[in-house]
Design a protein around this motif. Structure first.
Motif, PDB file in Angstrom:
ATOM      1  N   LEU A 124       0.842  -1.195   0.000  1.00  0.00           N
ATOM      2  CA  LEU A 124       0.000   0.000   0.000  1.00  0.00           C
ATOM      3  C   LEU A 124       0.872   1.239   0.000  1.00  0.00           C
ATOM      4  O   LEU A 124       1.794   1.366   0.809  1.00  0.00           O
ATOM      5  N   VAL A 125       0.579   2.154  -0.931  1.00  0.00           N
ATOM      6  CA  VAL A 125       1.362   3.373  -1.105  1.00  0.00           C
ATOM      7  C   VAL A 125       0.436   4.577  -1.023  1.00  0.00           C
ATOM      8  O   VAL A 125      -0.641   4.571  -1.632  1.00  0.00           O
ATOM      9  N   GLU A 126       0.832   5.612  -0.283  1.00  0.00           N
ATOM     10  CA  GLU A 126       0.081   6.860  -0.225  1.00  0.00           C
ATOM     11  C   GLU A 126       0.822   7.950  -0.989  1.00  0.00           C
ATOM     12  O   GLU A 126       2.040   8.053  -0.900  1.00  0.00           O
ATOM     13  N   ASP A 127       0.068   8.773  -1.711  1.00  0.00           N
ATOM     14  CA  ASP A 127       0.673   9.906  -2.419  1.00  0.00           C
ATOM     15  C   ASP A 127      -0.455  10.790  -2.940  1.00  0.00           C
ATOM     16  O   ASP A 127      -1.634  10.469  -2.770  1.00  0.00           O
ATOM     17  N   ASN A 128      -0.073  11.893  -3.578  1.00  0.00           N
ATOM     18  CA  ASN A 128      -1.067  12.747  -4.223  1.00  0.00           C
ATOM     19  C   ASN A 128      -1.652  12.043  -5.444  1.00  0.00           C
ATOM     20  O   ASN A 128      -1.011  11.185  -6.057  1.00  0.00           O
ATOM     21  N   SER A 129      -2.846  12.443  -5.818  1.00  0.00           N
ATOM     22  CA  SER A 129      -3.569  11.747  -6.879  1.00  0.00           C
ATOM     23  C   SER A 129      -2.840  11.778  -8.215  1.00  0.00           C
ATOM     24  O   SER A 129      -2.819  10.774  -8.937  1.00  0.00           O
ATOM     25  N   ASP A 130      -2.241  12.920  -8.575  1.00  0.00           N
ATOM     26  CA  ASP A 130      -1.577  12.983  -9.879  1.00  0.00           C
ATOM     27  C   ASP A 130      -0.392  12.038  -9.942  1.00  0.00           C
ATOM     28  O   ASP A 130      -0.137  11.405 -10.978  1.00  0.00           O
ATOM     29  N   VAL A 131       0.329  11.885  -8.831  1.00  0.00           N
ATOM     30  CA  VAL A 131       1.457  10.947  -8.785  1.00  0.00           C
ATOM     31  C   VAL A 131       0.957   9.507  -8.900  1.00  0.00           C
ATOM     32  O   VAL A 131       1.524   8.679  -9.632  1.00  0.00           O
ATOM     33  N   LEU A 132      -0.134   9.202  -8.204  1.00  0.00           N
ATOM     34  CA  LEU A 132      -0.681   7.844  -8.243  1.00  0.00           C
ATOM     35  C   LEU A 132      -1.144   7.472  -9.645  1.00  0.00           C
ATOM     36  O   LEU A 132      -0.907   6.350 -10.109  1.00  0.00           O
ATOM     37  N   VAL A 133      -1.809   8.395 -10.327  1.00  0.00           N
ATOM     38  CA  VAL A 133      -2.269   8.119 -11.689  1.00  0.00           C
ATOM     39  C   VAL A 133      -1.086   7.840 -12.606  1.00  0.00           C
ATOM     40  O   VAL A 133      -1.113   6.902 -13.422  1.00  0.00           O
ATOM     41  N   ASP A 134      -0.027   8.637 -12.482  1.00  0.00           N
ATOM     42  CA  ASP A 134       1.168   8.407 -13.302  1.00  0.00           C
ATOM     43  C   ASP A 134       1.788   7.052 -12.998  1.00  0.00           C
ATOM     44  O   ASP A 134       2.275   6.358 -13.910  1.00  0.00           O
ATOM     45  N   ARG A 135       1.763   6.636 -11.743  1.00  0.00           N
ATOM     46  CA  ARG A 135       2.353   5.347 -11.381  1.00  0.00           C
ATOM     47  C   ARG A 135       1.514   4.180 -11.891  1.00  0.00           C
ATOM     48  O   ARG A 135       2.057   3.133 -12.249  1.00  0.00           O
ATOM     49  N   VAL A 136       0.197   4.358 -11.921  1.00  0.00           N
ATOM     50  CA  VAL A 136      -0.651   3.320 -12.524  1.00  0.00           C
ATOM     51  C   VAL A 136      -0.335   3.197 -14.010  1.00  0.00           C
ATOM     52  O   VAL A 136      -0.196   2.088 -14.544  1.00  0.00           O
ATOM     53  N   ARG A 137      -0.216   4.332 -14.687  1.00  0.00           N
ATOM     54  CA  ARG A 137       0.123   4.310 -16.115  1.00  0.00           C
ATOM     55  C   ARG A 137       1.470   3.627 -16.350  1.00  0.00           C
ATOM     56  O   ARG A 137       1.637   2.883 -17.318  1.00  0.00           O
ATOM     57  N   ALA A 138       2.442   3.901 -15.467  1.00  0.00           N
ATOM     58  CA  ALA A 138       3.790   3.350 -15.637  1.00  0.00           C
ATOM     59  C   ALA A 138       3.877   1.886 -15.245  1.00  0.00           C
ATOM     60  O   ALA A 138       4.872   1.215 -15.552  1.00  0.00           O
ATOM     61  N   GLY A 139       2.850   1.371 -14.561  1.00  0.00           N
ATOM     62  CA  GLY A 139       2.858  -0.028 -14.164  1.00  0.00           C
ATOM     63  C   GLY A 139       3.497  -0.299 -12.823  1.00  0.00           C
ATOM     64  O   GLY A 139       3.598  -1.463 -12.417  1.00  0.00           O
ATOM     65  N   THR A 140       3.916   0.732 -12.085  1.00  0.00           N
ATOM     66  CA  THR A 140       4.486   0.510 -10.756  1.00  0.00           C
ATOM     67  C   THR A 140       3.404   0.369  -9.694  1.00  0.00           C
ATOM     68  O   THR A 140       3.686  -0.036  -8.569  1.00  0.00           O
ATOM     69  N   LEU A 141       2.161   0.726 -10.029  1.00  0.00           N
ATOM     70  CA  LEU A 141       1.007   0.441  -9.186  1.00  0.00           C
ATOM     71  C   LEU A 141      -0.013  -0.315 -10.027  1.00  0.00           C
ATOM     72  O   LEU A 141      -0.195  -0.031 -11.213  1.00  0.00           O
ATOM     73  N   ASP A 142      -0.683  -1.280  -9.411  1.00  0.00           N
ATOM     74  CA  ASP A 142      -1.707  -2.048 -10.128  1.00  0.00           C
ATOM     75  C   ASP A 142      -3.045  -1.329 -10.143  1.00  0.00           C
ATOM     76  O   ASP A 142      -3.776  -1.369 -11.144  1.00  0.00           O
ATOM     77  N   VAL A 143      -3.389  -0.697  -9.035  1.00  0.00           N
ATOM     78  CA  VAL A 143      -4.676  -0.025  -8.908  1.00  0.00           C
ATOM     79  C   VAL A 143      -4.498   1.100  -7.905  1.00  0.00           C
ATOM     80  O   VAL A 143      -3.652   1.024  -7.016  1.00  0.00           O
ATOM     81  N   ALA A 144      -5.283   2.173  -8.058  1.00  0.00           N
ATOM     82  CA  ALA A 144      -5.163   3.296  -7.126  1.00  0.00           C
ATOM     83  C   ALA A 144      -6.519   3.932  -6.897  1.00  0.00           C
ATOM     84  O   ALA A 144      -7.343   4.031  -7.814  1.00  0.00           O
ATOM     85  N   LEU A 145      -6.739   4.369  -5.666  1.00  0.00           N
ATOM     86  CA  LEU A 145      -7.906   5.158  -5.312  1.00  0.00           C
ATOM     87  C   LEU A 145      -7.467   6.615  -5.346  1.00  0.00           C
ATOM     88  O   LEU A 145      -6.601   7.024  -4.573  1.00  0.00           O
TER      89      LEU A 145
END
Length: 300
Positions: A124-145
């Motif tokens: 589980l990773v916490e961050d700002n929404s724009d960072v999380l969206v970029d990480r989902v796109r990059a594949g370093t996160l599988d899913v993000a709220l």
């Protein structure tokens, strides 16, 4: 024609010997020979030349071998796919969540998913929404709220949980409470307290002000809605929150912004063609009492 017959056929072809093939598939040589004979009878052609001690493929055997291998590979793929989604999911599930987000049902879903699929490791990773969206796109996160402005990105799959307008929240004696309706221009004389840039609520505020050509003074920012509300309750400024956030603070009066029409959205986002682990989490959330609609919206 049975898969085990194809397995024995491939084993004999690769070992070039019935005895070694029998040892490889852990049955007797007579059992292998009987199954190969049955396969040959069904196909109507001999697959091996048995005139010497070496099992040599006939022309029919040469033609059949690649297809037999493909059939066995396909059967293995079917089994692996079913295992992955039938309570045998394995791997790592990297989940992103906006900072200071209160999402008890999401935690319940992660826990239930982990119990149902003990082979999955959850990060589980916490961050700002724009960072999380970029990480989902990059594949370093599988899913993000994430908290977003207006709508989830078109290039990601998503499930919108909440879509609502932003409001101002002030103490009961604040001058804004005397106005019949509050507009963005009414905020100009007052210091604002908001979440930082890169969060959904702040993006909504900035985009709305830009569209209305209104300049406001964000004098303070905090990463958690609780902190934003607490600062406003102490008279340090006007809090900018979502509608449901503002209802959580009885010491503040929520006031709708008449001309703020960009929605604050809370959504789950993931890449197209999600992994079996992501699919398992989605199913678990759907089965959780209340489902995703019960998720709290103290989000960034």
């Amino acid at each position: 024609m049975e898969l085990r017959q194809l397995e024995y056929f491939v084993a004999v072809a690769e070992e070039a010997n019935f005895t070694r093939a029998a040892a490889r598939v852990h049955i007797s040589q007579s059992g292998v020979s009987a199954q190969i004979r049955q396969l040959e009878n069904e196909l109507g052609a001999a697959l091996f030349d048995r005139s010497s001690r070496v099992a040599t493929l006939t022309a029919a055997g040469e033609a059949a071998l690649p297809h037999a291998r493909a059939a066995l590979a396909a059967a293995h793929a079917v089994r692996a796919a079913v295992d992955d989604v039938n309570e045998l999911v394995r791997g790592r599930l990297a989940v992103g969540m906006v900072t200071a987000c209160t999402v008890t049902p999401l935690f319940d879903a992660l826990s239930a998913c982990r119990r149902a699929h003990p082979g999955v490791t959850v990060d589980l990773v916490e961050d700002n929404s724009d960072v999380l969206v970029d990480r989902v796109r990059a594949g370093t996160l599988d899913v993000a709220l994430v908290g977003l402005a207006d709508a989830p990105p078109d290039d990601l799959e998503s499930l919108t949980i909440v879509s609502e307008r932003i409001v101002v929240a002030v103490p009961p004696a604040h001058p804004l409470t005397e106005l019949p309706a509050v507009r963005l221009s009414d905020l100009a004389p007052h210091p604002l307290i908001c979440l930082p840039r890169g969060t959904g609520i702040r993006t909504v505020l900035d985009r709305t002000c830009a569209s209305r050509a209104v300049t406001v003074d964000v004098a303070m920012q905090a990463s958690a809605p609780d902190a934003v509300a607490d600062l406003a309750a102490r008279g340090l400024g006007v809090a900018i929150l979502s509608t449901s956030m503002a209802r959580s603070y009885p010491g503040l009066v929520p006031l709708p912004l008449e001309d703020a029409d960009v929605a604050a959205v809370l959504a789950l986002v993931w890449r197209p063609d999600p992994s079996p682990a992501v699919q398992a989490l989605k199913r678990t959330m759907a089965l959780t009492p209340g489902g995703v609609s019960a998720i709290g919206v103290s989000e960034n």
